[in-house]
Design an enzyme around this catalytic site. Structure first.
Site, short mmCIF file in Angstrom:
data_model
loop_
_atom_site.label_atom_id
_atom_site.label_comp_id
_atom_site.label_asym_id
_atom_site.label_seq_id
_atom_site.Cartn_x
_atom_site.Cartn_y
_atom_site.Cartn_z
N THR A 19 0.77 -0.72 -0.10
CA THR A 19 0.32 0.10 -0.06
C THR A 19 0.77 1.24 -0.30
O THR A 19 0.54 2.03 -0.16
CB THR A 19 -0.71 0.05 1.43
OG1 THR A 19 -0.04 -0.17 2.65
CG2 THR A 19 -1.88 -0.52 1.39
N ASP A 20 2.10 1.07 0.43
CA ASP A 20 3.07 2.41 0.67
C ASP A 20 3.45 3.02 -0.80
O ASP A 20 2.83 4.18 -0.41
CB ASP A 20 3.95 2.15 1.65
CG ASP A 20 5.24 1.54 0.10
OD1 ASP A 20 4.49 0.51 0.01
OD2 ASP A 20 7.22 1.17 1.21
N GLY A 106 12.86 -11.22 4.76
CA GLY A 106 12.26 -9.49 5.02
C GLY A 106 12.11 -8.94 6.04
O GLY A 106 10.90 -8.58 6.01
N LEU A 107 12.54 -8.66 6.63
CA LEU A 107 12.99 -7.79 7.10
C LEU A 107 13.35 -6.75 7.70
O LEU A 107 13.72 -5.72 8.60
CB LEU A 107 13.98 -8.07 8.77
CG LEU A 107 13.11 -9.78 8.92
CD1 LEU A 107 13.22 -10.74 10.57
CD2 LEU A 107 11.14 -9.73 9.62
N SER A 109 16.23 -5.65 6.10
CA SER A 109 18.11 -5.72 6.89
C SER A 109 18.36 -4.39 5.96
O SER A 109 19.08 -3.89 6.26
CB SER A 109 18.70 -6.61 6.01
OG SER A 109 18.64 -7.21 5.11
N SER A 110 18.46 -4.04 4.76
CA SER A 110 18.98 -3.14 4.14
C SER A 110 18.25 -1.80 4.48
O SER A 110 18.80 -1.02 4.50
CB SER A 110 18.30 -3.36 2.38
OG SER A 110 17.14 -3.33 2.01
N ASP A 153 9.82 0.92 5.00
CA ASP A 153 10.84 0.66 5.87
C ASP A 153 11.86 1.42 6.46
O ASP A 153 11.63 1.47 7.41
CB ASP A 153 11.74 -0.76 5.05
CG ASP A 153 10.73 -1.74 3.97
OD1 ASP A 153 9.79 -1.91 4.27
OD2 ASP A 153 11.26 -2.08 3.18
#
Ligand code: GLA
Length: 338
Positions: A19-20, A106-107, A109-110, A153
């Site tokens: 959605t972002d 998918g947490l 990290s980047s 993120d």
């Protein structure tokens, strides 16, 4: 400038996926695990970088950063270049990167890496507006690492708070912290282990579909689209996901505020079904991870992040035992100097 250490956390998005980049709503929280960057001032005009956990290194002259093939170097060089371009002073230093956040799970990290490098390079005296810094970090991801991701993120990593989720309305953005109180229920993530090779192309394909739907509907962003648009498939389904997922974010924030974890669990399940059936972003490995969480007693489970692999987030009742390999996650403070 003395040596300093900067920490930036990874994030879990409670709900509000894909959605972002359509001006929509999300409800992420920063987690305890993340990336720590130590900056030690040096002479000369270079930044020398050591990725301690990988046993790899890089170096570049300040103001002469060149694109690196995708990988951690692209983020570090991009962060230095974008900070300089935005008028910040980048001083010569030695950077050491350490992480306790699983990569490719998918947490984010980047995003954690980019934010931590930026804070370490900015030092103690340069404390820019955090939304502006999130945008800068997002440019690094888009322009230096070639990932067409949104702002979710970076905002979560920079603006997370202990015990709070962050309701983000990307139009603005408008930010509101919501207490993440679960009445003894617990959240955990389980890595699906799916190969990440297709994740970036799947993500970019969905973004292109959303853009096409936007053009056909003549709306600025899909948040403004009708839930049942007159569009060919799969575009109609993609739009329906975005519109309904935005509504689920507010329903989830309301469930948290009302202390109703059962309702939250049901919304997580509905989000996953929509990402799988309408947005077509699941994989067999992700489905197996969702099933493993449900079999262990989760009252809701869904893929987090861009999909096509990555981790599954699950909500367990008091006393519930997440499956082996799962990582308990809690809302913690966002990026900071240590
Ligand atoms: C990835 C991107 C975010 C967002 C999510 C999907 O995590 O980095 O910008 O688009 O996927 O919600």
């Amino acid at each position: 400038m003395a040596e300093l250490r900067a920490f930036a956390p990874g994030r879990v998005n409670l709900i509000g996926e894909h959605t972002d980049y359509e001006d929509g709503l999300c409800l992420p929280f920063a987690i305890a695990q993340g990336v720590t960057v130590t900056a030690e001032p040096t002479g000369g005009r270079e930044v020398v970088v050591e990725a301690a956990d990988l046993g790899e290194a890089d170096r570049f002259a300040i103001g002469e950063e060149r694109p690196a093939p995708n990988g951690w170097r692209a983020f570090v060089r991009g962060a230095a270049a974008e900070l300089s371009a935005a008028g910040h002073e980048v001083r010569p230093c030695r950077l050491r990167i350490e992480a306790d956040l699983p990569r490719d799970a998918g947490l984010s990290s980047s995003a954690a890496l980019t934010v931590a490098v930026c804070l370490a390079l900015l030092g103690r005296d340069d404390d820019p507006d955090r939304v502006a810094l999130a945008r800068l970090c997002s440019r690094v991801e888009n322009d230096w690492a070639g990932q067409r991701t949104g702002l979710l993120d970076q905002l979560a990593s920079l603006l997370g708070r202990d015990g709070r989720a962050l309701r983000i309305d990307m139009r603005g953005p408008e930010l509101r912290h919501v207490p993440l109180e679960l009445g003894g229920h617990r959240l955990a993530v389980l890595d699906s282990g799916a190969p990440r090779a297709l994740a970036a192309s799947g993500y970019n394909e969905r973004r292109a579909e959303c853009l096409r739907a936007r053009e056909l509907l003549g709306v600025e962003a899909l948040r403004d689209a009708p839930p049942d648009p007159d569009l060919p498939e799969p575009l109609a389904s993609r739009v329906r996901h975005v519109v309904e997922e935005n509504a689920r974010v507010d329903a989830a924030a309301a469930a948290l505020e009302a202390g109703d974890p059962a309702r939250l669990g049901a919304l997580l399940g509905a989000s996953h079904a929509s990402l799988r059936d309408l947005f077509d972003a699941s994989t067999p490995e992700v489905e197996r991870a969702v099933e493993a969480c449900r079999a262990a007693g989760a009252i809701g489970a869904r893929m987090v992040g861009g999909g096509f692999g990555g981790s599954v987030l699950a909500l367990f009742p008091p006393g519930g035992q997440p499956p082996p390999g799962a990582l308990a996650v809690e809302a913690r403070a966002g990026a900071r100097l240590l």
